[in-house]
Write an enzyme that holds these catalytic residues in place. Structure first.
Site, short mmCIF file in Angstrom:
data_model
loop_
_atom_site.label_atom_id
_atom_site.label_comp_id
_atom_site.label_asym_id
_atom_site.label_seq_id
_atom_site.Cartn_x
_atom_site.Cartn_y
_atom_site.Cartn_z
N LYS A 93 14.33 29.51 -3.66
CA LYS A 93 14.14 30.29 -2.42
C LYS A 93 12.92 31.19 -2.49
O LYS A 93 13.01 32.42 -2.37
CB LYS A 93 15.38 31.12 -2.09
CG LYS A 93 16.64 30.29 -1.83
CD LYS A 93 17.78 31.16 -1.33
CE LYS A 93 19.06 30.38 -1.11
NZ LYS A 93 19.72 29.95 -2.35
O1 S5P Z 1 22.67 29.23 3.09
C1 S5P Z 1 22.81 28.96 1.91
C2 S5P Z 1 21.78 28.40 1.14
C3 S5P Z 1 22.02 28.06 -0.18
S1 S5P Z 1 20.78 27.21 -1.02
N1 S5P Z 1 24.02 29.15 1.29
C4 S5P Z 1 24.24 28.85 -0.02
O2 S5P Z 1 25.38 29.04 -0.48
N2 S5P Z 1 23.23 28.32 -0.80
C5 S5P Z 1 23.44 28.01 -2.23
O3 S5P Z 1 24.42 26.98 -2.31
C6 S5P Z 1 23.96 29.16 -3.08
O4 S5P Z 1 22.88 29.85 -3.69
C7 S5P Z 1 24.82 28.46 -4.10
O5 S5P Z 1 24.03 28.03 -5.19
C8 S5P Z 1 25.34 27.22 -3.39
C9 S5P Z 1 26.74 27.33 -2.83
O6 S5P Z 1 27.68 27.44 -3.85
P1 S5P Z 1 29.27 27.40 -3.57
O7 S5P Z 1 29.85 27.68 -4.91
O8 S5P Z 1 29.58 28.47 -2.56
O9 S5P Z 1 29.59 26.02 -3.07
#
Ligand code: S5P
Length: 259
Positions: A93
């Site tokens: 990011k």
């Molecule tokens: O809007 C976003 C963009 C990203 S890249 N929301 C997110 O959650 N992410 C990333 O996706 C976040 O940094 C994490 O690495 C992943 C989601 O992880 P989870 O464990 O919630 O599925």
């Protein structure tokens, strides 16, 4: 719903060589599951990559949360990516001026541009951020995703911002491959949409992360690839869970979307 182009057909529209390769991989490997491998040691990343590599198209990293990062780790991860055929996406990011992001992308401790096939950036600083990243990544056959919208509660990336992100992407089709987004922004087949904030049950975590189901992400919101972290990593049997997400993302919904 009219028949949409499949991933193999969309490869023809991509102006970036990595995007073409990703479309072909999606089509041939028949998985639109990306693992968000948010763990804090290199060995854990390698273990998950080895275990889940056959199920995924993209493995997403946050290398700055690794307590023992080394370039030797990167070599091992690259070997696993080649063996199981997936791309590596460093979720860095970027969000600074062109000159600074060039250094952050190519140098420092991580040398991200040397191993990450895909990186992402916020467009807040304006188009110079894309020019700077592209000066480093384009000749290395890399691709850039722009954050058009986010999964977290009350974030500031509204529809107007998403629209501006699309317009900025259109200025750099040779380097931008698509978007991190909750919803498809246009019918242009060259853009790849990757959606985080996905779990089998919708809901949220204690820090404002909001989850939609694979069905909603793909069928309703028109995404291409689901990004799943804790839904798989925290499961009792991560391999079995990854297979469920893969099926949810592809067998149940993607093929239906094709009709
Ligand atoms: O809007 C976003 C963009 C990203 S890249 N929301 C997110 O959650 N992410 C990333 O996706 C976040 O940094 C994490 O690495 C992943 C989601 O992880 P989870 O464990 O919630 O599925």
């Amino acid at each position: 719903m009219p028949k949409k182009l499949n991933f193999a057909e969309r490869a023809r529209f991509a102006k970036n060589s990595l995007a073409r390769e990703l479309f072909v991989l999606l089509h041939e490997k028949k998985t639109n599951l990306s693992l968000s491998c948010d763990v804090t040691s290199c060995q854990e990343v390698l273990d998950f990559a080895e275990l889940l590599g056959p199920e995924i198209c993209v493995l997403k990293t946050h290398v700055d949360i690794l307590k023992d990062f080394s370039l030797d780790f990167v070599k091992k991860l690259e070997a696993i990516a080649l063996k199981h055929r997936f791309f590596i996406f460093e979720d860095r990011k970027f969000a600074d001026i062109g000159n600074t992001v060039k250094h952050q992308y190519s140098g420092g401790i991580y040398h991200i541009a040397d191993w990450a096939h895909i990186v992402n950036a916020h467009i807040l600083p304006g188009p110079g951020i894309i020019s700077g990243l592209s000066e480093v990544g384009l000749h290395k056959n890399r691709g850039l995703l722009l954050l058009a919208s986010m999964s977290s509660k009350d974030n500031l990336l509204d529809e107007n911002y998403a629209e501006k992100t699309l317009k900025m992407a259109e200025q750099f089709p040779e380097f931008v491959i698509g978007f991190i987004a909750q919803k498809r922004l246009s019918d242009d087949p060259q853009w790849i949409y990757m959606t985080p904030g996905v779990q089998l049950e919708s809901g949220q975590d204690a820090l404002g992360q909001q989850y939609v189901t694979p069905e909603k992400a793909i069928l309703e919101n028109g995404s291409d690839i689901i990004i799943v972290g804790r839904g798989i990593l925290k499961a009792k049997d991560p391999l079995n869970e990854a297979k469920k997400y893969r099926a949810a993302g592809w067998d149940h919904f993607y093929q239906h979307y094709q009709k």
